[in-house]
Design a protein around this motif. Structure first.
Motif, PDB file in Angstrom:
ATOM      1  N   ASP A 170      39.790  48.973  51.574  1.00 38.66           N
ATOM      2  CA  ASP A 170      40.469  50.241  51.877  1.00 38.66           C
ATOM      3  C   ASP A 170      41.781  50.368  51.107  1.00 38.66           C
ATOM      4  OD1 ASP A 170      38.428  50.933  53.581  1.00 38.66           O
ATOM      5  OD2 ASP A 170      39.561  50.558  55.432  1.00 38.66           O
ATOM      6  N   LEU A 171      42.550  49.276  51.011  1.00 41.54           N
ATOM      7  CA  LEU A 171      43.800  49.324  50.267  1.00 41.54           C
ATOM      8  C   LEU A 171      43.548  49.592  48.782  1.00 41.54           C
ATOM      9  CD1 LEU A 171      45.849  46.444  51.926  1.00 41.54           C
ATOM     10  CD2 LEU A 171      46.228  48.902  52.140  1.00 41.54           C
ATOM     11  N   ARG A 172      42.494  49.010  48.245  1.00 42.75           N
ATOM     12  CA  ARG A 172      42.157  49.284  46.836  1.00 42.75           C
ATOM     13  C   ARG A 172      41.760  50.744  46.647  1.00 42.75           C
ATOM     14  NH1 ARG A 172      39.024  43.634  46.115  1.00 42.75           N
ATOM     15  NH2 ARG A 172      40.824  42.409  45.485  1.00 42.75           N
ATOM     16  N   ASN A 173      41.007  51.294  47.612  1.00 40.40           N
ATOM     17  CA  ASN A 173      40.648  52.719  47.543  1.00 40.40           C
ATOM     18  C   ASN A 173      41.884  53.605  47.618  1.00 40.40           C
ATOM     19  OD1 ASN A 173      37.920  52.173  47.338  1.00 40.40           O
ATOM     20  ND2 ASN A 173      37.544  52.393  49.532  1.00 40.40           N
ATOM     21  N   LEU A 174      42.823  53.271  48.499  1.00 36.25           N
ATOM     22  CA  LEU A 174      44.054  54.045  48.624  1.00 36.25           C
ATOM     23  C   LEU A 174      44.907  53.937  47.356  1.00 36.25           C
ATOM     24  CD1 LEU A 174      45.068  53.230  52.293  1.00 36.25           C
ATOM     25  CD2 LEU A 174      44.250  55.413  51.404  1.00 36.25           C
ATOM     26  N   LYS A 175      44.922  52.755  46.763  1.00 31.06           N
ATOM     27  CA  LYS A 175      45.656  52.571  45.512  1.00 31.06           C
ATOM     28  C   LYS A 175      45.066  53.461  44.421  1.00 31.06           C
ATOM     29  CE  LYS A 175      46.926  48.912  42.251  1.00 31.06           C
ATOM     30  NZ  LYS A 175      46.925  47.453  42.017  1.00 31.06           N
ATOM     31  N   ALA A 176      43.745  53.474  44.309  1.00 22.72           N
ATOM     32  CA  ALA A 176      43.092  54.329  43.313  1.00 22.72           C
ATOM     33  C   ALA A 176      43.364  55.802  43.605  1.00 22.72           C
ATOM     34  CB  ALA A 176      41.587  54.066  43.292  1.00 22.72           C
ATOM     35  N   ALA A 177      43.338  56.191  44.885  1.00 23.14           N
ATOM     36  CA  ALA A 177      43.607  57.586  45.256  1.00 23.14           C
ATOM     37  C   ALA A 177      45.043  57.973  44.916  1.00 23.14           C
ATOM     38  CB  ALA A 177      43.332  57.802  46.741  1.00 23.14           C
ATOM     39  N   ALA A 178      45.999  57.065  45.159  1.00 25.04           N
ATOM     40  CA  ALA A 178      47.397  57.350  44.825  1.00 25.04           C
ATOM     41  C   ALA A 178      47.565  57.511  43.317  1.00 25.04           C
ATOM     42  CB  ALA A 178      48.306  56.239  45.350  1.00 25.04           C
ATOM     43  N   LEU A 179      46.880  56.697  42.539  1.00 24.50           N
ATOM     44  CA  LEU A 179      46.943  56.825  41.080  1.00 24.50           C
ATOM     45  C   LEU A 179      46.332  58.145  40.607  1.00 24.50           C
ATOM     46  CD1 LEU A 179      46.078  53.153  40.128  1.00 24.50           C
ATOM     47  CD2 LEU A 179      48.264  54.316  39.721  1.00 24.50           C
ATOM     48  N   MET A 180      45.220  58.563  41.233  1.00 22.90           N
ATOM     49  CA  MET A 180      44.609  59.851  40.879  1.00 22.90           C
ATOM     50  C   MET A 180      45.534  61.009  41.259  1.00 22.90           C
ATOM     51  SD  MET A 180      40.527  59.459  41.572  1.00 22.90           S
ATOM     52  CE  MET A 180      40.601  58.585  43.121  1.00 22.90           C
ATOM     53  N   TYR A 181      46.175  60.894  42.421  1.00 18.59           N
ATOM     54  CA  TYR A 181      47.132  61.918  42.844  1.00 18.59           C
ATOM     55  C   TYR A 181      48.256  62.031  41.814  1.00 18.59           C
ATOM     56  CZ  TYR A 181      50.404  64.490  45.831  1.00 18.59           C
ATOM     57  OH  TYR A 181      51.268  65.413  46.333  1.00 18.59           O
ATOM     58  N   TYR A 182      48.775  60.899  41.382  1.00 18.89           N
ATOM     59  CA  TYR A 182      49.852  60.899  40.388  1.00 18.89           C
ATOM     60  C   TYR A 182      49.379  61.521  39.072  1.00 18.89           C
ATOM     61  CZ  TYR A 182      53.622  59.347  37.381  1.00 18.89           C
ATOM     62  OH  TYR A 182      54.660  59.322  36.494  1.00 18.89           O
ATOM     63  N   SER A 183      48.149  61.199  38.679  1.00 17.96           N
ATOM     64  CA  SER A 183      47.590  61.748  37.442  1.00 17.96           C
ATOM     65  C   SER A 183      47.474  63.269  37.510  1.00 17.96           C
ATOM     66  CB  SER A 183      46.223  61.122  37.179  1.00 17.96           C
ATOM     67  OG  SER A 183      45.636  61.677  36.036  1.00 17.96           O
ATOM     68  N   ASP A 184      47.066  63.782  38.657  1.00 10.23           N
ATOM     69  CA  ASP A 184      46.897  65.232  38.820  1.00 10.23           C
ATOM     70  C   ASP A 184      48.219  65.976  39.000  1.00 10.23           C
ATOM     71  OD1 ASP A 184      44.185  64.962  38.620  1.00 10.23           O
ATOM     72  OD2 ASP A 184      43.763  65.317  40.749  1.00 10.23           O
ATOM     73  N   ASN A 185      49.183  65.355  39.694  1.00 10.15           N
ATOM     74  CA  ASN A 185      50.394  66.069  40.100  1.00 10.15           C
ATOM     75  C   ASN A 185      51.669  65.639  39.387  1.00 10.15           C
ATOM     76  OD1 ASN A 185      49.188  67.696  42.340  1.00 10.15           O
ATOM     77  ND2 ASN A 185      48.673  65.641  43.055  1.00 10.15           N
ATOM     78  N   GLY A 186      51.622  64.534  38.658  1.00  5.91           N
ATOM     79  CA  GLY A 186      52.817  64.065  37.965  1.00  5.91           C
ATOM     80  C   GLY A 186      53.866  63.474  38.874  1.00  5.91           C
ATOM     81  N   GLU A 187      53.535  63.231  40.119  1.00  5.33           N
ATOM     82  CA  GLU A 187      54.447  62.603  41.073  1.00  5.33           C
ATOM     83  C   GLU A 187      53.615  61.848  42.099  1.00  5.33           C
ATOM     84  OE1 GLU A 187      56.646  65.704  42.978  1.00  5.33           O
ATOM     85  OE2 GLU A 187      54.925  66.477  44.046  1.00  5.33           O
ATOM     86  N   TRP A 188      54.260  60.928  42.796  1.00  4.13           N
ATOM     87  CA  TRP A 188      53.562  60.152  43.814  1.00  4.13           C
ATOM     88  C   TRP A 188      53.443  60.978  45.086  1.00  4.13           C
ATOM     89  CZ3 TRP A 188      50.992  56.321  41.956  1.00  4.13           C
ATOM     90  CH2 TRP A 188      51.451  55.680  40.810  1.00  4.13           C
ATOM     91  N   PRO A 189      52.445  60.706  45.897  1.00  9.29           N
ATOM     92  CA  PRO A 189      52.279  61.487  47.127  1.00  9.29           C
ATOM     93  C   PRO A 189      53.474  61.332  48.057  1.00  9.29           C
ATOM     94  CG  PRO A 189      50.774  59.610  47.093  1.00  9.29           C
ATOM     95  CD  PRO A 189      51.444  59.660  45.769  1.00  9.29           C
ATOM     96  N   GLY A 190      53.768  62.389  48.796  1.00 16.32           N
ATOM     97  CA  GLY A 190      54.833  62.346  49.777  1.00 16.32           C
ATOM     98  C   GLY A 190      56.099  63.029  49.307  1.00 16.32           C
TER      99      GLY A 190
END
Length: 159
Positions: A36-56
Motif C-alpha cells: 500500500d505504501l508503494r502504491n501511495l508513493k506511486a500515486a503521489a509521484l503521478m499527482y506531482y507529474s500532473d499538477n507540478g506540486e505535491w498533494p496537500g
C-alpha cells in the motif's frame, strides 16, 4: 487409552499449527502495508507529474494529509476512518507516505524485518521528525519495539 493418545497428539499438532498461522498473518499484513505504501508513493509521484506540486497544502497547520487527493491515482479505495490512516506528509522538499497506527506485535516484527529492504522508517506517533529522516537520523531498525503501543511506518517519496 489409544484414543486418548491420538487426541493428545492431534491437540499438539493443532496448537503448533495455530502458532504458525499467527506469524503468517502478521507477515501477510506487513506485506500488504508495504504494498500500500508503494502504491501511495506511486500515486503521489503521478499527482506531482500532473499538477507540478505535491498533494496537500503548504500551511504549517496542514502538514499531514489523508490520501483523498490521491484517490483518482489509486486502483482501490483506502480507508479514511478514524482508527487507521494513510498519510502524505511534506516538509520543504521532503515528502513521505505513511500508515498507522500499528498495534499488532506480529505486524511490527514483520515490518522491522522488512524495513531495510523496503526503505521503511518509523515513529511512535503520527508526528514524524522529517528533518531527522532527511539527514539519516532515524534508522530503519528504530522502527518498532514492543514497548510502543502505537507505531507509524513511513516511506520516503522524495528528499
Amino acid at each position: 487409552m489409544e484414543l486418548l493418545i491420538v487426541m493428545v497428539i492431534i491437540g499438539i499438532l493443532a496448537g503448533s499449527l495455530m502458532l504458525t498461522m499467527g506469524g503468517g498473518k502478521g507477515k501477510a499484513e506487513a506485506t500488504r502495508i508495504v504494498s500500500d505504501l508503494r502504491n501511495l508513493k506511486a500515486a503521489a509521484l503521478m499527482y506531482y507529474s500532473d499538477n507540478g506540486e505535491w498533494p496537500g497544502d503548504t500551511g504549517a497547520a496542514n502538514n499531514y494529509w489523508i490520501v483523498d487527493s490521491l484517490d483518482k491515482y489509486l486502483d482501490r479505495d483506502y480507508p479514511h476512518d478514524a482508527s487507521i490512516k494513510y498519510y502524505v506528509v511534506k516538509s520543504g522538499s521532503t515528502v513521505l507516505v505513511g500508515y498507522g497506527p500499528i498495534t499488532d506485535n506480529a505486524v511490527k516484527e514483520s515490518l522491522k524485518a522488512m524495513a531495510a529492504d523496503a526503505g521503511l522508517y518509523g515513529t511512535s506517533g503520527a508526528t514524524i521528525p522529517i528533518s531527522n529522516i532527511a539527514s539519516g537520523g532515524i534508522e530503519s531498525n528504530d522502527i518498532y519495539g514492543h514497548n510502543d503501543a502505537h507505531k507509524y511506518v513511513w516511506m520516503i517519496v522524495t528528499r
